[in-house]
Design an enzyme around this catalytic site. Sequence first.
Site, PDB file in Angstrom:
ATOM      1  N   ASP A   5       0.829  -1.207   0.000  1.00  0.00           N
ATOM      2  CA  ASP A   5       0.000   0.000   0.000  1.00  0.00           C
ATOM      3  C   ASP A   5       0.867   1.263   0.000  1.00  0.00           C
ATOM      4  OD1 ASP A   5      -2.300   1.475   0.047  1.00  0.00           O
ATOM      5  OD2 ASP A   5      -2.749   1.113   2.165  1.00  0.00           O
ATOM      6  N   GLY A   6       0.316   2.325  -0.565  1.00  0.00           N
ATOM      7  CA  GLY A   6       0.990   3.632  -0.490  1.00  0.00           C
ATOM      8  C   GLY A   6       1.558   4.132  -1.809  1.00  0.00           C
ATOM      9  N   TRP A  41       2.767   8.052  -2.505  1.00  0.00           N
ATOM     10  CA  TRP A  41       4.184   8.211  -2.878  1.00  0.00           C
ATOM     11  C   TRP A  41       4.276   9.077  -4.143  1.00  0.00           C
ATOM     12  CZ3 TRP A  41       7.412   7.004  -6.978  1.00  0.00           C
ATOM     13  CH2 TRP A  41       8.787   6.918  -6.699  1.00  0.00           C
ATOM     14  N   ASN A  65     -10.809  -3.053  -5.928  1.00  0.00           N
ATOM     15  CA  ASN A  65     -10.059  -2.020  -6.663  1.00  0.00           C
ATOM     16  C   ASN A  65     -10.708  -1.605  -7.984  1.00  0.00           C
ATOM     17  OD1 ASN A  65      -6.754  -3.160  -5.593  1.00  0.00           O
ATOM     18  ND2 ASN A  65      -8.030  -1.532  -4.752  1.00  0.00           N
ATOM     19  N   TRP A  66     -11.710  -2.370  -8.455  1.00  0.00           N
ATOM     20  CA  TRP A  66     -12.428  -1.964  -9.677  1.00  0.00           C
ATOM     21  C   TRP A  66     -13.141  -0.641  -9.471  1.00  0.00           C
ATOM     22  CZ3 TRP A  66     -11.156  -4.697 -13.806  1.00  0.00           C
ATOM     23  CH2 TRP A  66     -10.793  -6.032 -13.656  1.00  0.00           C
ATOM     24  N   ARG A  72     -11.921   2.049  -8.454  1.00  0.00           N
ATOM     25  CA  ARG A  72     -11.043   3.192  -8.760  1.00  0.00           C
ATOM     26  C   ARG A  72     -11.397   3.766 -10.129  1.00  0.00           C
ATOM     27  NH1 ARG A  72      -5.343   2.350  -5.762  1.00  0.00           N
ATOM     28  NH2 ARG A  72      -6.254   1.624  -3.821  1.00  0.00           N
TER      29      ARG A  72
HETATM   30  C1  FPP Z   1      -2.106   0.184  -3.200  1.00  0.00           C
HETATM   31  O1  FPP Z   1      -1.589   1.496  -3.184  1.00  0.00           O
HETATM   32  C2  FPP Z   1      -1.570  -0.531  -4.332  1.00  0.00           C
HETATM   33  C3  FPP Z   1      -2.326  -1.113  -5.306  1.00  0.00           C
HETATM   34  C4  FPP Z   1      -3.793  -1.122  -5.341  1.00  0.00           C
HETATM   35  C5  FPP Z   1      -1.678  -1.745  -6.450  1.00  0.00           C
HETATM   36  C6  FPP Z   1      -0.509  -2.623  -6.117  1.00  0.00           C
HETATM   37  C7  FPP Z   1       0.313  -2.733  -7.316  1.00  0.00           C
HETATM   38  C8  FPP Z   1       1.658  -2.659  -7.343  1.00  0.00           C
HETATM   39  C9  FPP Z   1       2.529  -2.562  -6.160  1.00  0.00           C
HETATM   40  C10 FPP Z   1       2.406  -2.633  -8.586  1.00  0.00           C
HETATM   41  C11 FPP Z   1       2.253  -3.758  -9.480  1.00  0.00           C
HETATM   42  C12 FPP Z   1       2.448  -5.105  -8.927  1.00  0.00           C
HETATM   43  C13 FPP Z   1       2.846  -6.111  -9.685  1.00  0.00           C
HETATM   44  C14 FPP Z   1       2.867  -7.490  -9.175  1.00  0.00           C
HETATM   45  C15 FPP Z   1       3.263  -5.891 -11.056  1.00  0.00           C
HETATM   46  P1  FPP Z   1      -2.622   2.688  -3.283  1.00  0.00           P
HETATM   47  O2  FPP Z   1      -2.810   3.031  -4.704  1.00  0.00           O
HETATM   48  O3  FPP Z   1      -3.884   2.338  -2.569  1.00  0.00           O
HETATM   49  O4  FPP Z   1      -1.853   3.819  -2.531  1.00  0.00           O
HETATM   50  P2  FPP Z   1      -2.509   4.971  -1.672  1.00  0.00           P
HETATM   51  O5  FPP Z   1      -3.178   4.311  -0.486  1.00  0.00           O
HETATM   52  O6  FPP Z   1      -1.337   5.799  -1.284  1.00  0.00           O
HETATM   53  O7  FPP Z   1      -3.480   5.705  -2.537  1.00  0.00           O
END
Ligand code: FPP
Length: 246
Positions: A24-25, A29, A72-73, A75
Amino acid sequence: MAKARDTRTNDAPTGPRHVAIIMDGNGRWAQARGRPRLFGHHAGARRVREIVTACPDLGVKYMTIFAFSTENWKRTQTEVAGLMSLFRRYIMKEMQDFVKENVRVRFIGDRPRLDAKLRALMDEAEQMTSHCTGTNLTIALNYGGRDEVSRATRRLAEDVASGRLKPEDVDEETLPKYLDTCVLPDPDLVIRTSGEARISNFLLWQSAYAEYEFIDTLWPDFTKEVFTELLKGYGARDRRFGAVTA
Ligand code: FPP
């Protein structure tokens, strides 16, 4: 404090064999750098390789990562499409290296909702690495713990209805055989980055006795060094699995 040990087997003190990570994050970032959220997801994808490559040295045999949840769909369409494209490119780009590094790749989650091209790449990656005997990398893609248990229960009910399984044989040993994770051991340690202390529908059944680490580091900043420190902390834990130790 006593060293981490598995009281089910009376094993010597040990590190976690199976680590599961909620990455997460990425969005925060990227935002902190004035960049779009997908920039963070790309940086996060690069971290995956570094962490998986570190596993053999750290004694981690199984690594399961949460890449995309059934929730996550919700989003934006731009972010979902960008993530799907990232997954496709990631599989195409990384698989040869995973083969070279002896990493066995598996996917868990509900596949039918994913597009055909991505599903074909997932199948190919699983096949290409099926002979690999090193780290077991499992990528949770369109995965939700409740969805997994529902799908498992549906298949189990079909087996009961057809007479292949007796209702009295349904127990804690039988049900996990229907889960996506049926060939994996339960996670010993679940890590969530970015300061959120929740499990967000990840490996609900499997994590019943897992240890948890919630850390402030954002996933794109999660280096091998951060990982190594966390594992040292795990070594100081006393895992009793409900039992009492002398
Ligand atoms: C959560 O961060 C992350 C995700 C929903 C996607 C995870 C994907 C990856 C780490 C990259 C791809 C992975 C592979 C295996 C290729 P967030 O978007 O919720 O962050 P936030 O809470 O700061 O908004």
